[in-house]
Design an enzyme around this catalytic site. Sequence first.
Site, PDB file in Angstrom:
ATOM      1  N   HIS A   3       0.815  -1.207   0.000  1.00 47.96           N
ATOM      2  CA  HIS A   3       0.000   0.000   0.000  1.00 47.96           C
ATOM      3  C   HIS A   3       0.852   1.261   0.000  1.00 47.96           C
ATOM      4  CE1 HIS A   3      -3.734  -2.279   1.714  1.00 47.96           C
ATOM      5  NE2 HIS A   3      -3.607  -2.409   0.399  1.00 47.96           N
ATOM      6  N   HIS A  47      -4.492  -5.177 -11.129  1.00 42.72           N
ATOM      7  CA  HIS A  47      -3.162  -4.725 -10.716  1.00 42.72           C
ATOM      8  C   HIS A  47      -2.136  -4.894 -11.829  1.00 42.72           C
ATOM      9  CE1 HIS A  47      -3.965  -3.960  -6.469  1.00 42.72           C
ATOM     10  NE2 HIS A  47      -4.670  -5.076  -6.422  1.00 42.72           N
TER      11      HIS A  47
END
Length: 417
Positions: A255, A384
């Site tokens: 993150h 992703h």
Amino acid sequence: MIPGPEDLSGPWIADDAHRAFLVSDAHRALDLFDASLRPGGGLQVLDLAGAPLPGSLQELHTTTRLVHSYALAQIAGRPDRAGLIDRGMDDLWTRHRDQQHGGYLWSLDEAGVVDGTKLAYGHVFVLLAASSATLAGHPDADRLLTDIREILDRHYWDEAAGLFRDEFTRDWQVFSTYRGMNANMHGVEALLAAHEATGEALFLTRAGRILDFFIAGQAARNGWRIPEHYDERWQPDPDYAGNPMFRPAGTTPGHSFEMARLLLQWWDLAGRPGSDAPAQARALVRTAMDDAWDAQHGGLAYTLRDGAVDNPARYWWPVTEAIGALAALIKLDPQPGDEDAYRRLWRFAALHLIDPKVGGWFPELGPDSRPSRVQFAGKPDIYHALQADLFPLLPGLSRAGRDLARLQPLRRDCVAR
């Protein structure tokens, strides 16, 4: 699979061979995920070989991410020949949207609602899908965008804090005091996409407030690691441990990479105010690489405790997000070590994560660096990895939709420059 020339003196993102590799990887993944369309209606998750997994569970983040990904690909010149955008947009409006209470249901199957919990995490992905569909010119994008922004305003946005609340029951009752970074991070992603799609300043302002809290505030006070979990007063809760996929204990270096890239995107869209953002993004990336890179086997550890590895599992998505963050830094202001790290990540991905037979990325690796099935079943999404392919191809830090439309890197007759 060779991701780029080893003896190149310049950056890979400017090299024709590396760019062709990125385009090829994107096409192979899209060709695989075309099978996500369930013949009887709805969308399905695929196994490692690209065949449908048993069962008919359809989760909100899967539907929205497919719409977003295929919208980006269509803008970039690869037609949606499977009709995934149309199916996903219809499912969002007619199946996920709660006709009784408003908002969007977390999961469904052929019989109806499986989990009606109203999660901010899922709702911000609806905003992302609506925004990308807007950029792609989908005829149903306006109604979805209008509906989701009203839901987010009414239930999730905490104006005093400048952050999104997390979760409600199906009929909008408060059942927990949990607050989280993950939903807010993806909220930033969606808000920036909405700003790029509409030009509305409010989306950009809210994204900036979220970034300021988590980066200039929390990360700067915590050694450039971002606490994941908070109480209702937005105080960090270091002892919290929830769903191991969405709310694992500790901090999540993947993150940090994602937030670094989003910070640079916001800064660019906002007119590059001041000089803090690039330094903050670099601090996030450097700390996450130092903390999480597995020097023995390669890859990135999933979670940390006080900067030390807590869960050493190596998933695909932190590698993709590190690639995106490093590509942004290389475009903006390359420093010693950036190019080496970027190449190291792609070498690892090409050797261990990218499926050379059928395309797509393996979601997790075991201790032997072979595909494992501990946390994930099959190949859970294209989102992703597709962004890791597309973002390095673009010249700037923001306005990906505009640049994808202009360059069309996924046209079969085009090598993106």
